[in-house]
Write a protein that holds these residues in place. Structure first.
Motif: not given
Length: 76
Positions: A30, A39, A42-47, A49
């Motif tokens: 990315q 942030e 949540p961003r870690c989990h978005q990219l 899971p």
């Protein structure tokens, strides 16, 4: 032989900075993103899971793990 992918970090957090409320975070595939403390997970989990953001093998902090620059609302 070949590359040892087990040593590759999925997430790298850059050095602690004091000129911003953010830390630069590099996500594999990315690029770098400035993220605040609210942030980061949540961003870690978005990219990724299934990634545990507290896993030191997959998440590398250049310094001061889990610390963020002091910032107060209203500051530039």
């Amino acid at each position: 032989m070949g590359n040892d992918s087990t040593s590759a970090h999925l997430v790298e957090v850059a050095e602690f900075g004091t000129d911003s409320r953010y830390r630069l975070v590099h996500f594999e595939g990315q690029g770098w993103e400035p993220l605040g403390p609210e942030e980061f997970e949540p961003r870690c989990h978005q990219l990724f899971p299934d990634l545990d953001p507290h896993d030191p093998v997959r998440v590398h902090w250049a310094d001061h793990p889990w610390e963020w620059p002091t910032w107060h609302p209203g500051e530039a």
